[in-house]
Design a protein around this motif. Structure first.
Motif, PDB file in Angstrom:
ATOM      1  N   THR A   6       0.825  -1.210   0.000  1.00 31.98           N
ATOM      2  CA  THR A   6       0.000   0.000   0.000  1.00 31.98           C
ATOM      3  C   THR A   6       0.858   1.259   0.000  1.00 31.98           C
ATOM      4  O   THR A   6       0.586   2.207  -0.751  1.00 31.98           O
ATOM      5  N   ALA A   7       1.914   1.268   0.827  1.00 27.61           N
ATOM      6  CA  ALA A   7       2.785   2.444   0.898  1.00 27.61           C
ATOM      7  C   ALA A   7       3.555   2.647  -0.407  1.00 27.61           C
ATOM      8  O   ALA A   7       3.684   3.778  -0.890  1.00 27.61           O
ATOM      9  N   LEU A   8       4.063   1.585  -1.002  1.00 29.28           N
ATOM     10  CA  LEU A   8       4.843   1.709  -2.235  1.00 29.28           C
ATOM     11  C   LEU A   8       3.980   2.185  -3.406  1.00 29.28           C
ATOM     12  O   LEU A   8       4.469   2.888  -4.294  1.00 29.28           O
ATOM     13  N   LEU A   9       2.718   1.797  -3.420  1.00 29.88           N
ATOM     14  CA  LEU A   9       1.820   2.198  -4.508  1.00 29.88           C
ATOM     15  C   LEU A   9       1.027   3.459  -4.167  1.00 29.88           C
ATOM     16  O   LEU A   9       0.285   3.961  -5.021  1.00 29.88           O
ATOM     17  N   SER A  10       1.155   3.951  -2.947  1.00 29.13           N
ATOM     18  CA  SER A  10       0.361   5.081  -2.474  1.00 29.13           C
ATOM     19  C   SER A  10      -1.124   4.788  -2.691  1.00 29.13           C
ATOM     20  O   SER A  10      -1.873   5.610  -3.214  1.00 29.13           O
ATOM     21  N   GLU A  11      -1.533   3.600  -2.294  1.00 33.48           N
ATOM     22  CA  GLU A  11      -2.886   3.116  -2.476  1.00 33.48           C
ATOM     23  C   GLU A  11      -3.642   3.136  -1.148  1.00 33.48           C
ATOM     24  O   GLU A  11      -3.093   3.464  -0.096  1.00 33.48           O
ATOM     25  N   ASN A  12      -4.895   2.719  -1.207  1.00 35.10           N
ATOM     26  CA  ASN A  12      -5.707   2.552  -0.017  1.00 35.10           C
ATOM     27  C   ASN A  12      -5.576   1.126   0.483  1.00 35.10           C
ATOM     28  O   ASN A  12      -5.697   0.175  -0.283  1.00 35.10           O
ATOM     29  N   VAL A  13      -5.334   0.949   1.773  1.00 29.24           N
ATOM     30  CA  VAL A  13      -5.060  -0.376   2.311  1.00 29.24           C
ATOM     31  C   VAL A  13      -6.254  -1.316   2.144  1.00 29.24           C
ATOM     32  O   VAL A  13      -6.088  -2.523   1.924  1.00 29.24           O
ATOM     33  N   GLN A  14      -7.473  -0.788   2.204  1.00 28.58           N
ATOM     34  CA  GLN A  14      -8.640  -1.640   2.033  1.00 28.58           C
ATOM     35  C   GLN A  14      -8.744  -2.172   0.609  1.00 28.58           C
ATOM     36  O   GLN A  14      -9.138  -3.325   0.388  1.00 28.58           O
ATOM     37  N   ASN A  15      -8.379  -1.346  -0.365  1.00 26.90           N
ATOM     38  CA  ASN A  15      -8.426  -1.792  -1.754  1.00 26.90           C
ATOM     39  C   ASN A  15      -7.428  -2.916  -2.004  1.00 26.90           C
ATOM     40  O   ASN A  15      -7.734  -3.907  -2.676  1.00 26.90           O
ATOM     41  N   VAL A  16      -6.213  -2.766  -1.452  1.00 25.74           N
ATOM     42  CA  VAL A  16      -5.189  -3.800  -1.632  1.00 25.74           C
ATOM     43  C   VAL A  16      -5.599  -5.070  -0.899  1.00 25.74           C
ATOM     44  O   VAL A  16      -5.469  -6.179  -1.430  1.00 25.74           O
ATOM     45  N   THR A  17      -6.128  -4.929   0.308  1.00 27.59           N
ATOM     46  CA  THR A  17      -6.551  -6.102   1.089  1.00 27.59           C
ATOM     47  C   THR A  17      -7.647  -6.882   0.377  1.00 27.59           C
ATOM     48  O   THR A  17      -7.622  -8.121   0.332  1.00 27.59           O
ATOM     49  N   GLU A  18      -8.591  -6.179  -0.210  1.00 33.81           N
ATOM     50  CA  GLU A  18      -9.698  -6.839  -0.896  1.00 33.81           C
ATOM     51  C   GLU A  18      -9.205  -7.680  -2.066  1.00 33.81           C
ATOM     52  O   GLU A  18      -9.638  -8.820  -2.260  1.00 33.81           O
ATOM     53  N   ILE A  19      -8.266  -7.152  -2.850  1.00 35.47           N
ATOM     54  CA  ILE A  19      -7.759  -7.888  -4.004  1.00 35.47           C
ATOM     55  C   ILE A  19      -6.935  -9.088  -3.554  1.00 35.47           C
ATOM     56  O   ILE A  19      -7.049 -10.190  -4.114  1.00 35.47           O
ATOM     57  N   VAL A  20      -6.102  -8.922  -2.538  1.00 37.15           N
ATOM     58  CA  VAL A  20      -5.284 -10.030  -2.051  1.00 37.15           C
ATOM     59  C   VAL A  20      -6.176 -11.158  -1.528  1.00 37.15           C
ATOM     60  O   VAL A  20      -5.904 -12.345  -1.759  1.00 37.15           O
ATOM     61  N   LYS A  21      -7.250 -10.809  -0.837  1.00 38.44           N
ATOM     62  CA  LYS A  21      -8.157 -11.837  -0.331  1.00 38.44           C
ATOM     63  C   LYS A  21      -8.845 -12.585  -1.466  1.00 38.44           C
ATOM     64  O   LYS A  21      -9.052 -13.798  -1.384  1.00 38.44           O
ATOM     65  N   LYS A  22      -9.212 -11.869  -2.528  1.00 34.73           N
ATOM     66  CA  LYS A  22      -9.855 -12.532  -3.663  1.00 34.73           C
ATOM     67  C   LYS A  22      -8.906 -13.486  -4.372  1.00 34.73           C
ATOM     68  O   LYS A  22      -9.349 -14.409  -5.058  1.00 34.73           O
ATOM     69  N   LEU A  23      -7.616 -13.277  -4.217  1.00 33.07           N
ATOM     70  CA  LEU A  23      -6.616 -14.147  -4.835  1.00 33.07           C
ATOM     71  C   LEU A  23      -6.048 -15.134  -3.816  1.00 33.07           C
ATOM     72  O   LEU A  23      -4.884 -15.518  -3.891  1.00 33.07           O
ATOM     73  N   GLY A  24      -6.884 -15.556  -2.879  1.00 35.98           N
ATOM     74  CA  GLY A  24      -6.402 -16.435  -1.814  1.00 35.98           C
ATOM     75  C   GLY A  24      -5.901 -17.776  -2.294  1.00 35.98           C
ATOM     76  O   GLY A  24      -5.116 -18.435  -1.606  1.00 35.98           O
ATOM     77  N   SER A  25      -6.319 -18.228  -3.476  1.00 36.06           N
ATOM     78  CA  SER A  25      -5.813 -19.501  -4.000  1.00 36.06           C
ATOM     79  C   SER A  25      -4.461 -19.351  -4.678  1.00 36.06           C
ATOM     80  O   SER A  25      -3.819 -20.350  -5.015  1.00 36.06           O
ATOM     81  N   ILE A  26      -4.033 -18.101  -4.885  1.00 39.38           N
ATOM     82  CA  ILE A  26      -2.741 -17.828  -5.539  1.00 39.38           C
ATOM     83  C   ILE A  26      -1.766 -17.161  -4.586  1.00 39.38           C
ATOM     84  O   ILE A  26      -0.581 -17.475  -4.575  1.00 39.38           O
ATOM     85  N   LEU A  27      -2.285 -16.241  -3.777  1.00 44.66           N
ATOM     86  CA  LEU A  27      -1.449 -15.478  -2.850  1.00 44.66           C
ATOM     87  C   LEU A  27      -1.799 -15.865  -1.418  1.00 44.66           C
ATOM     88  O   LEU A  27      -2.970 -16.089  -1.098  1.00 44.66           O
ATOM     89  N   GLY A  28      -0.790 -15.936  -0.575  1.00 47.28           N
ATOM     90  CA  GLY A  28      -1.004 -16.273   0.829  1.00 47.28           C
ATOM     91  C   GLY A  28      -0.675 -15.103   1.721  1.00 47.28           C
ATOM     92  O   GLY A  28       0.385 -14.495   1.598  1.00 47.28           O
ATOM     93  N   SER A  29      -1.590 -14.760   2.636  1.00 42.93           N
ATOM     94  CA  SER A  29      -1.345 -13.704   3.623  1.00 42.93           C
ATOM     95  C   SER A  29      -2.380 -13.839   4.719  1.00 42.93           C
ATOM     96  O   SER A  29      -3.572 -14.051   4.442  1.00 42.93           O
TER      97      SER A  29
END
Length: 818
Positions: A627-650
């Motif tokens: 989020t900091a490197l992209l100057s993005e909103n943390v909720q937007n990044v979190t939502e996408i990472v969660k949708k990719l739970g079968s590819i990305l782990g966090s």
């Protein structure tokens, strides 16, 4: 109300190794220490009773029981005799020569019930009042004896003696119960604290002390139970005559029982004191050893300071153990290989196969199974810049933590000077100094196991040289022996080394796809994944077709099952049919998963920005750092990472986001994808090339991270005296809370940016925008950047990073930016 002691379980827990066996038999040869309370004889109470009644009687209920004072003293439970006590200046080896592997550190708890008597105190009070009343009449009788015979006074005296014994008998009953409760509490605490401890991970002397403590508590409980007349909960009810006999025995031996209870309490305290002494000695040894290891680890600080790689542990961050009843034949084959001895035993077991067959899962399973004191591990991460030098540093830390040898401290102390120059930090020298020589000095084991997973994900410029070092050490005749479990894809450079004549006969090659149980293993995995997601609407033939389509690839099964599970129950059979009809490769599954994130151009742009950062990052980054490197909103990044739970782990916003499998990275950097199709005219199979909608140009990703590091993070967060030090006159090591200050005032995103901006700059496509950011950095942030490197102990990176900066400006651009 009842105090219940749990019944000992006969089974063993397979995960922890904790299990209880049958309680030890109670026999006359059980030993216990002499009591300082003085001799006690059961016949004393009998003689007293004879005196009370004034007649000669024989105790028909007497048993030839052995009191604590009449038994032989036990062997002391200590870590070592005084003459053999380990010196704190000469720390003994940590690992036992032949540790007990199977017997758990547990103490047997007896299956008994002790009913709590709510009228206990009332009984005592009634007896006491009776004694006082009879005493009054006895005194009155003595006064009347001056004129009348003292027959009544003598009778009342006898009754008083009987009531006194009866009171003591009631008190003893409660004391026996409390003694058993105290023993059981210590057993329960001991079992709970050591239920997950493996004896092989502890020194033999400490294991012996703990095991003797556990057995002593069990034996003591059994003896107390026998003497107190307590029976097992499920024992058959005794005949009335036997119960009367035991009551009479308790009555006749009331005085003796009180002394025995005191002796047992003293013995219990002695048992506890002995194990506490053992633990105190062990604690002192461990503290001394930790201090020495800390000094030895300082020898590696200079190497870490010249390396930007971040280590997160030798076992990696994204692996799991094999599912139960899968890969049984492979795992057993590895165990037999590791146990094999003799001239024909081969020191290397190499699992070389394509991506997605479960190589890392097998390696992780064995690394967890083998003792950490004799097995060293390193798992190359596909989302980090791990190279051969990082492996050497990680293994050296594990060796320092587990081993000890001749001139051990002196060896590590002088190592920093021997490896100070960059020329001495080549992979061959690092392996020799950090791994090969220390293992040769280890005097604790005759053999070590080494697990290296995913060698193909090591930097290509060093992995073949690293593999040669590994194989040379394994085939060396020097002691201790080294067994290597290696997993890798058969890249050309890796294959060439493995097929060298001097190594070929030392390797056991294994392909997982050739395993006879490969299909059955995938079928079990598919069944597990679908049941886990409550997928119930699929026909058996659909599941079988999915297993066949996987073709031995667990990674294909993983993503296919996730796509099915994510749909509503009514659509799950339809989605599976689409997978079976259209998706013939992992690429098509990845494409389908990414497409489900969202179709709007805004969401797709955000998705691509996040994937670029994850793809080119030098180490796994958290959601907050992305989020900091992209100057993005943390909720937007979190939502996408969660949708990719079968590819990305966090697991949390401040935990690393890592790619679950290396094949996804390969998918992202392929411009075109290959799809298997069917020619309608000839019904023959054919390949179709299509454009990869999610292709990422790595140079563009590097450019985005250069901007993110310099502009979005460093320009905003760097400042003078960032750790808020009260004085600049102290060295970093003289600031006692420096680590706490660093963690509090330097964010993970700033730490990453300060360490890696130059590495991204070296690989990026530069333009005027980046040059402006560099100008601002050199004019305004240079000194505070050095401050961050200093307090994070990475100042050794500065010369290399500045060299990259100068080269990029002078050589590539010649001061002209188009």
């Amino acid at each position: 109300m009842f105090t219940r002691f749990p019944k000992a379980s006969k089974s063993k827990n397979k995960d922890t190794g904790a299990g209880l066996s049958h309680p030890p038999p109670v026999s006359s040869d059980l030993t216990r220490p002499s009591s300082p309370a003085g001799p006690s004889n059961a016949n004393t109470s009998v003689k007293a009773s004879k005196k009370i009644f004034g007649v000669s009687i024989r105790n028909p209920f007497s048993t030839s029981r052995q009191t604590p004072k009449e038994q032989e003293p036990p062997q002391p439970t200590t870590v070592a005799a005084e003459s053999e006590a380990p010196s704190l200046n000469e720390v003994p080896p940590e690992v036992p020569e032949s540790p007990p592997q199977d017997e758990p550190l547990q103490s047997e708890r007896l299956d008994i019930e002790l009913p709590e008597d709510p009228h206990h105190q009332r009984k005592l009070n009634a007896i006491e009042y009776s004694i006082q009343a009879i005493g009054f009449f006895e005194d009155l009788s003595k006064a009347l004896s001056l004129v009348l015979p003292d027959v009544l006074g003598q009778a009342l005296g006898k009754i008083t003696d009987i009531l006194t014994l009866l009171k003591k008998m009631v008190e003893n009953k409660e004391a026996w119960k409390q003694l058993l409760i105290s023993i059981d509490d210590k057993q329960r605490t001991f079992n709970e604290q050591l239920k997950d401890v493996r004896p092989c991970d502890l020194p033999s002397r400490l294991v012996d002390a703990l095991r003797n403590y556990a057995k002593s508590l069990g034996r003591l409980a059994a003896r107390v139970m026998e003497q107190a007349g307590v029976v097992q909960k499920d024992a058959p009810k005794e005949p009335a005559l036997a119960r009367i006999g035991k009551f009479a025995e308790r009555f006749l031996n009331a005085d003796s029982d009180a002394d025995d209870i005191t002796a047992y309490e003293i013995e219990l305290n002695a048992i506890v004191g002995e194990v506490q002494a053992a633990l105190n000695i062990y604690t002192s040894i461990v503290v001394t050893r930790v201090d020495r290891k800390a000094d030895n680890l300082k020898a590696l600080i200079f190497l870490e300071g010249s390396s930007s790689a971040s280590e997160r542990g030798p076992l990696g961050t994204k692996h799991n153990k094999c599912l139960q009843n899968t890969r049984v034949d492979v795992l057993e084959d590895i165990r037999l290989w590791n146990r094999a001895d003799g001239i024909d035993a081969k020191p290397v077991y190499c699992i070389g196969d394509v991506a997605g067959t479960g190589k890392s899962t097998i390696a992780y399973t064995m690394a967890n199974e083998w003792s950490s004191s004799q097995c060293f591990n390193f798992f190359f991460s596909n989302t980090s810049s791990h190279d051969a030098s990082t492996l050497c540093i990680s293994l050296a830390k594990q060796i320092i933590g587990c081993c000890y040898g001749a001139d051990w401290d002196e060896y590590w102390a002088k190592l920093s000077s021997e490896l100070a120059s960059p020329a001495s930090q080549n992979i061959e020298n690092l392996w020799e100094k950090l791994i090969h020589h220390p293992l040769g000095k280890c005097i604790m084991h005759k053999r070590h196991a080494l697990v290296v997973d995913a060698l193909d994900e090591c930097g290509k410029e060093t992995r073949s040289r690293l593999l040669k070092c590994l194989l040379e050490s394994c085939t060396s005749t020097s002691q201790p022996q080294l067994r290597l479990l290696l997993t890798t894809r058969k890249e050309d450079d890796v294959r060439r080394v493995l097929e060298m004549e001097e190594f070929r006969d030392a390797i056991v090659p294994r392909s997982l796809q050739d395993s006879k149980t490969s299909r059955e293993d995938v079928a079990r995995y598919v069944e597990y994944r679908l049941n886990e997601g409550n997928v119930v609407g699929l026909k058996p033939e659909q599941r079988n077709k999915l297993v066949d389509r996987c073709n031995g690839l667990f990674i294909f099964a993983f993503h296919a099952c996730n796509l099915v599970k994510d749909e509503c129950p009514g659509d799950q059979p339809v989605v599976l049919e689409e997978i079976l009809a259209k998706f013939t490769s992992l690429d098509s599954l990845y494409h389908r998963t990414l497409a489900q994130v969202g179709s709007s151009s805004r969401i797709q742009a955000r998705l691509m920005n996040i994937l670029r950062v994850i793809l080119v990052a030098r180490e796994p980054l958290s959601i907050n750092t992305i989020t900091a490197l992209l100057s993005e909103n943390v909720q937007n990044v979190t939502e996408i990472v969660k949708k990719l739970g079968s590819i990305l782990g966090s697991s949390a916003t401040d935990d690393p986001v890592y790619v679950l499998h290396a094949t996804f990275n390969e998918f992202l950097v392929r411009e075109t994808l290959t799809e298997q199709g069917m020619d309608p005219k000839t019904n023959a199979g054919k390949e179709n090339k299509i454009q990869n909608q999610y292709y990422i140009n790595k140079a563009e990703g590097e450019h985005a991270l250069v901007k993110g590091c310099l502009s979005n993070v460093m320009a905003k967060e760097l400042k003078f005296n960032i750790c808020h030090l009260e004085s600049s006159c102290l060295l970093n090591e003289e600031v006692t809370d420096m680590d706490n200050r660093v963690n509090k005032h330097i964010s993970k995103s700033l730490r990453y940016s300060c360490l890696h901006w130059a590495s991204h700059l070296e690989s990026a496509m530069l333009d005027a925008d980046i040059l402006d950011h560099l100008k601002h950095f050199t004019h305004n942030l240079f000194l505070v950047w050095l401050e961050v490197l200093s307090v994070t102990k990475r100042v050794g990176l500065a010369p290399k990073m500045l060299s990259i900066l100068i080269e990029c400006i002078q050589v590539r651009f010649r001061f002209r930016v188009k």
